[in-house]
Motif scaffolding. Structure first.
Motif, short mmCIF file in Angstrom:
data_model
loop_
_atom_site.label_atom_id
_atom_site.label_comp_id
_atom_site.label_asym_id
_atom_site.label_seq_id
_atom_site.Cartn_x
_atom_site.Cartn_y
_atom_site.Cartn_z
N ALA A 158 39.40 45.27 52.05
CA ALA A 158 39.03 44.00 52.68
C ALA A 158 38.64 42.98 51.62
O ALA A 158 39.04 41.80 51.69
CB ALA A 158 37.88 44.22 53.66
N ASN A 159 37.86 43.42 50.63
CA ASN A 159 37.51 42.52 49.52
C ASN A 159 38.77 42.06 48.79
O ASN A 159 38.91 40.88 48.45
CB ASN A 159 36.56 43.21 48.55
CG ASN A 159 35.11 43.19 49.02
OD1 ASN A 159 34.65 42.20 49.56
ND2 ASN A 159 34.40 44.28 48.82
N ALA A 160 39.67 43.00 48.52
CA ALA A 160 40.90 42.65 47.79
C ALA A 160 41.74 41.65 48.59
O ALA A 160 42.28 40.68 48.03
CB ALA A 160 41.70 43.90 47.48
N THR A 161 41.84 41.86 49.90
CA THR A 161 42.64 40.97 50.74
C THR A 161 42.03 39.58 50.79
O THR A 161 42.73 38.56 50.64
CB THR A 161 42.77 41.56 52.15
OG1 THR A 161 43.36 42.85 52.07
CG2 THR A 161 43.60 40.67 53.04
N CYS A 162 40.72 39.51 50.99
CA CYS A 162 40.05 38.21 51.04
C CYS A 162 40.13 37.48 49.71
O CYS A 162 40.36 36.26 49.66
CB CYS A 162 38.60 38.39 51.46
SG CYS A 162 38.37 38.91 53.17
N LEU A 163 39.95 38.21 48.63
CA LEU A 163 40.02 37.57 47.31
C LEU A 163 41.45 37.17 46.96
O LEU A 163 41.66 36.24 46.17
CB LEU A 163 39.41 38.48 46.25
CG LEU A 163 37.89 38.63 46.35
CD1 LEU A 163 37.38 39.69 45.39
CD2 LEU A 163 37.19 37.29 46.10
N ALA A 164 42.44 37.85 47.53
CA ALA A 164 43.82 37.40 47.36
C ALA A 164 44.02 36.05 48.04
O ALA A 164 44.68 35.14 47.50
CB ALA A 164 44.79 38.43 47.94
N GLU A 202 34.63 44.61 41.79
CA GLU A 202 35.30 44.79 40.51
C GLU A 202 36.68 45.41 40.69
O GLU A 202 37.65 45.02 40.02
CB GLU A 202 34.44 45.66 39.59
CG GLU A 202 33.10 45.02 39.24
CD GLU A 202 32.35 45.79 38.18
OE1 GLU A 202 33.00 46.53 37.40
OE2 GLU A 202 31.12 45.67 38.12
N LEU A 203 36.79 46.39 41.59
CA LEU A 203 38.09 46.98 41.86
C LEU A 203 39.06 45.93 42.39
O LEU A 203 40.22 45.87 41.98
CB LEU A 203 37.95 48.11 42.88
CG LEU A 203 37.38 49.43 42.37
CD1 LEU A 203 37.15 50.39 43.53
CD2 LEU A 203 38.32 50.07 41.35
N ALA A 204 38.60 45.11 43.33
CA ALA A 204 39.47 44.08 43.90
C ALA A 204 39.95 43.11 42.82
O ALA A 204 41.13 42.73 42.81
CB ALA A 204 38.71 43.31 44.98
N LEU A 205 39.07 42.73 41.91
CA LEU A 205 39.46 41.82 40.84
C LEU A 205 40.49 42.47 39.92
O LEU A 205 41.41 41.81 39.43
CB LEU A 205 38.23 41.38 40.05
CG LEU A 205 37.21 40.55 40.84
CD1 LEU A 205 35.98 40.26 39.99
CD2 LEU A 205 37.84 39.23 41.32
N ARG A 206 40.37 43.76 39.69
CA ARG A 206 41.38 44.47 38.90
C ARG A 206 42.72 44.45 39.61
O ARG A 206 43.76 44.18 39.00
CB ARG A 206 40.96 45.93 38.69
CG ARG A 206 39.81 46.16 37.74
CD ARG A 206 39.64 47.67 37.58
NE ARG A 206 38.36 48.03 37.01
CZ ARG A 206 37.93 49.28 36.86
NH1 ARG A 206 38.72 50.28 37.26
NH2 ARG A 206 36.76 49.54 36.33
N TYR A 207 42.71 44.76 40.89
CA TYR A 207 43.96 44.80 41.65
C TYR A 207 44.68 43.45 41.62
O TYR A 207 45.90 43.40 41.64
CB TYR A 207 43.69 45.17 43.11
CG TYR A 207 43.05 46.52 43.35
CD1 TYR A 207 43.13 47.55 42.43
CD2 TYR A 207 42.36 46.76 44.54
CE1 TYR A 207 42.54 48.78 42.67
CE2 TYR A 207 41.77 47.99 44.79
CZ TYR A 207 41.86 48.99 43.84
OH TYR A 207 41.27 50.20 44.09
N LEU A 208 43.90 42.38 41.60
CA LEU A 208 44.47 41.04 41.72
C LEU A 208 44.79 40.40 40.37
O LEU A 208 45.21 39.25 40.31
CB LEU A 208 43.50 40.13 42.49
CG LEU A 208 43.25 40.55 43.94
CD1 LEU A 208 42.12 39.72 44.54
CD2 LEU A 208 44.53 40.40 44.77
N GLY A 209 44.58 41.15 39.27
CA GLY A 209 44.89 40.61 37.96
C GLY A 209 43.90 39.58 37.47
O GLY A 209 44.19 38.81 36.54
N LEU A 210 42.70 39.56 38.06
CA LEU A 210 41.67 38.60 37.65
C LEU A 210 40.69 39.20 36.66
O LEU A 210 39.91 38.49 36.05
CB LEU A 210 40.92 38.08 38.88
CG LEU A 210 41.78 37.33 39.90
CD1 LEU A 210 40.96 36.93 41.11
CD2 LEU A 210 42.43 36.10 39.27
#
Length: 495
Positions: A158-164, A202-210
C-alpha cells in the motif's frame, strides 16, 4: 456419439470425483473449526523448530501422485506444531489482528470460488465487492469520498502504491512523465520522512527507485512523533518535487505524527503528503480516539492494513489516493488488444494495484465491515486500547517494571529492572531474558524491541477475541517470568 477411434494423445489427468472433494472439504472445515475452537487453550508460540519442520515437510521430490486426502493429512501432521496461535486471544507480538467469523468464512468462500480478481470481465462480483467495501472504508475512516482504493497484500505494498502515485504526481507538476520516460534524467525528488518511520516506507522507496538513504529525516520527539518545527526547517531546504511521508501509529509507541501540521506546512511547499496509517489510522473509526488523527483527511494518500485492526485474514491492505487520476496514472493497466478498454463505470481491480492476476480480497473486507458495522469497528478499536491501558496499569504497578512512554493507543513498551537497582546493560539483558522466557512458557506470545537505545518488551493488542481475563492471565505470566530465579544474574560491575 460416434466413435472416432482411439486418441493416443489424450490425457484426462487424474479423476477427482465430486463426492471425494466434498468429503475432503468437509474434513478440512471440521479440522479448521476445531483448530479455531482450541486457540485459547493451546500454547501461543510454535512448538517445533526449523529442523523439525524441515524433517517433516521436506524430503525428495514426490515422483507419483497422492490422494488429496493423504496430502491434507500429511500437511496437518507436519505443520501443526509449527503454527503460531496469532489468531487467538493472547497473541501480542507485532501488530497482528485475528479474523472475525464472517471474514474467515468469506475467505473460505474466496478460495472456493477461486476468482481471478484482476478484471471486471474475470469476476464482476469481485470488482463490485471491492468497489462497495472501498466506499464503506472511506466513510469509516473519514477520508474523502472521491478517493480511489486499491486492495493490496498489506501496508508495505500500500505504501509502495501510494508513493508511486506521489512520484507520478510531483514529477508531472514539474513537467516530467515518469510512466513514459522513467527516472533517468528526471528532476530529483525530495522525500521527507520522520526519524521513527516504519521500515515499509524504506522498502517502498527502494522498489520505486527513490532510494532508502537519499531521504531528508525529520527529528522525532521522545514519543516518536515527527517534530513540526524541524519539518518546517527541512522543507525550507527542499526545492522542486517533494513528497512527505507522515505516520499514524508508531509501531513501538503507538504515537501519531501531527498530521494536521504536516499537511499545512507541506501545502505551503506544494508537497505531496502520504500517511502510513497501517494500524493507527483505524483510530479514526472511533469517536473516542479520532482526535489522534486530526487533519488526516487533508493528506494526499494513505496506506492501511485490514489484517491488523479490521481483523480479516491475511493478506489484506489498502492503498488510498485522494486524486484517482494520479493513482490510475501510476498503476493503471496499459492498453492491450486482449483487454477491454478502461471503463469509468465498471471497476477493473488491477488498475489500482501493481498486480494483474490476484486474489479477490474484497469479499473478506466486505464481510468484516458488514458483520461489525460502524459501531462494531469503533468498539473493536476502543476495546483493544482499553486492554493496552490495562496492561500498562497492571505491569507498571509491579516492582522493577517500567512502562516506557505514554500509552496512547494499543502499543505498550515495558522494561524490567532488578529490585536492588541495575545499570542499562543489566536492564537490557533482564528485559530480553523476560521476553524469551515468556515466549518459551506459552501462555502468550509477545516480542522484544529497542526503543531509544534501550531494550524493551513490546505488547501489541489488535485481536478482537482478547478479553480482560486474557490480559490478566498474560500479566501474571509476564511477572512470573520476571521473578524467575533462573534468569541471568546482574553483570559484574567494573571498578
Amino acid at each position: 456419439m460416434p466413435d472416432d477411434g482411439p486418441d493416443h494423445g489424450r490425457d484426462d489427468g487424474p479423476a477427482v470425483h465430486d463426492d471425494q472433494q466434498a468429503r475432503l472439504l468437509g474434513k478440512v472445515a471440521r479440522y479448521t473449526a476445531d483448530y479455531r475452537a482450541g486457540l485459547a487453550a493451546r500454547p501461543v508460540g510454535a512448538r517445533a523448530d526449523d529442523a523439525e519442520l524441515r524433517a517433516r515437510l521436506g524430503g525428495p521430490l514426490p515422483q507419483e501422485p497422492s490422494s488429496p486426502e493423504a496430502v491434507v493429512d500429511a500437511l496437518v501432521a507436519a505443520a501443526e506444531d509449527g503454527l503460531v496461535a496469532s489468531a487467538g486471544p493472547r497473541y501480542f507480538g507485532f501488530v497482528v489482528g485475528g479474523s472475525s467469523p464472517a471474514s474467515l468464512a468469506a475467505d473460505w468462500l474466496t478460495s472456493g470460488w477461486d476468482q481471478n480478481a484482476g478484471a471486471f470481465a474475470l469476476s464482476p462480483a469481485s470488482a463490485v465487492a471491492e468497489d462497495v467495501a472501498g466506499t464503506w472504508l472511506l466513510e469509516l475512516l473519514g477520508l474523502p469520498a472521491g478517493a480511489s482504493v486499491g486492495f493490496t497484500t498489506g501496508a508495505t505494498m500500500a505504501n509502495a502504491t501510494c508513493l508511486a502515485a506521489a512520484r507520478s504526481s510531483v514529477l508531472a507538476r514539474a513537467g516530467w512523465d515518469v510512466e513514459r520516460d522513467g527516472l533517468f534524467g528526471a528532476p530529483p525528488i525530495h522525500v521527507v520522512v520522520g526519524e521513527d518511520r516504519h521500515i515499509s516506507i524504506e522498502l517502498a522507496l527502494r522498489y520505486l527507485g527513490l532510494g532508502s538513504d537519499r531521504v531528508h529525516r525529520v527529528a522525532a520527539d521522545d514519543q516518536g512523533r515527527m517534530r513540526a518545527d524541524d519539518l518546517a526547517a527541512v522543507l525550507d531546504g527542499c526545492s522542486g518535487p517533494t513528497v512527505v511521508a507522515a505516520q499514524a501509529g508508531n509501531v513501538n509507541s503507538g504515537s501519531f505524527d501531527p498530521v494536521d501540521e504536516v499537511c499545512r506546512l507541506s501545502r505551503a511547499h506544494d508537497a505531496w503528503v502520504h500517511v502510513d496509517g497501517a494500524f493507527g489510522i483505524w483510530a479514526a473509526a472511533s469517536p473516542r480516539h479520532r482526535h489522534l488523527v486530526r487533519g488526516v483527511e487533508a493528506a494526499d494518500s494513505w496506506a492501511v492494513d485490514a489484517h491488523k485492526w479490521l481483523n480479516v485474514p491475511y493478506d489484506s491492505g489498502f492503498a488510498i489516493v485522494a486524486d484517482p487520476r494520479a493513482h490510475l496514472r501510476a498503476t493503471g493497466l496499459p492498453s492491450a488488444g486482449y483487454l477491454e478498454p478502461h471503463d469509468s463505470i465498471r471497476r477493473d481491480n488491477a488498475d489500482w494495484v501493481p498486480e494483474m492476476s490476484r486474489r479477490a480480497r474484497g469479499f473478506t473486507v466486505w464481510a468484516a465491515i458488514r458483520e461489525l458495522g460502524r459501531s462494531g469497528v469503533a468498539d473493536l478499536v476502543d476495546r483493544c486500547c482499553r486492554h493496552a491501558a490495562r496492561f500498562a496499569q497492571a505491569l507498571g504497578a509491579a516492582p522493577g517494571v517500567e512502562i516506557l512512554g505514554d500509552v496512547v493507543l494499543n502499543q505498550v513498551l515495558v522494561r524490567f529492572h532488578r529490585p536492588d537497582g541495575d545499570d542499562d546493560d543489566d536492564a537490557d539483558a533482564l528485559t530480553r531474558a523476560v521476553v524469551a522466557a515468556v515466549q518459551a512458557e506459552g501462555t502468550c506470545w509477545l516480542g522484544g524491541t529497542t526503543w531509544r537505545g534501550r531494550a524493551a518488551m513490546r505488547i501489541s493488542v489488535s485481536g478482537g477475541s482478547t478479553t480482560d481475563a486474557d490480559v490478566d492471565r498474560t500479566v501474571a505470566a509476564i511477572l512470573a517470568a520476571a521473578g524467575d530465579g533462573s534468569l541471568p544474574a546482574p553483570a559484574e560491575r567494573r571498578g
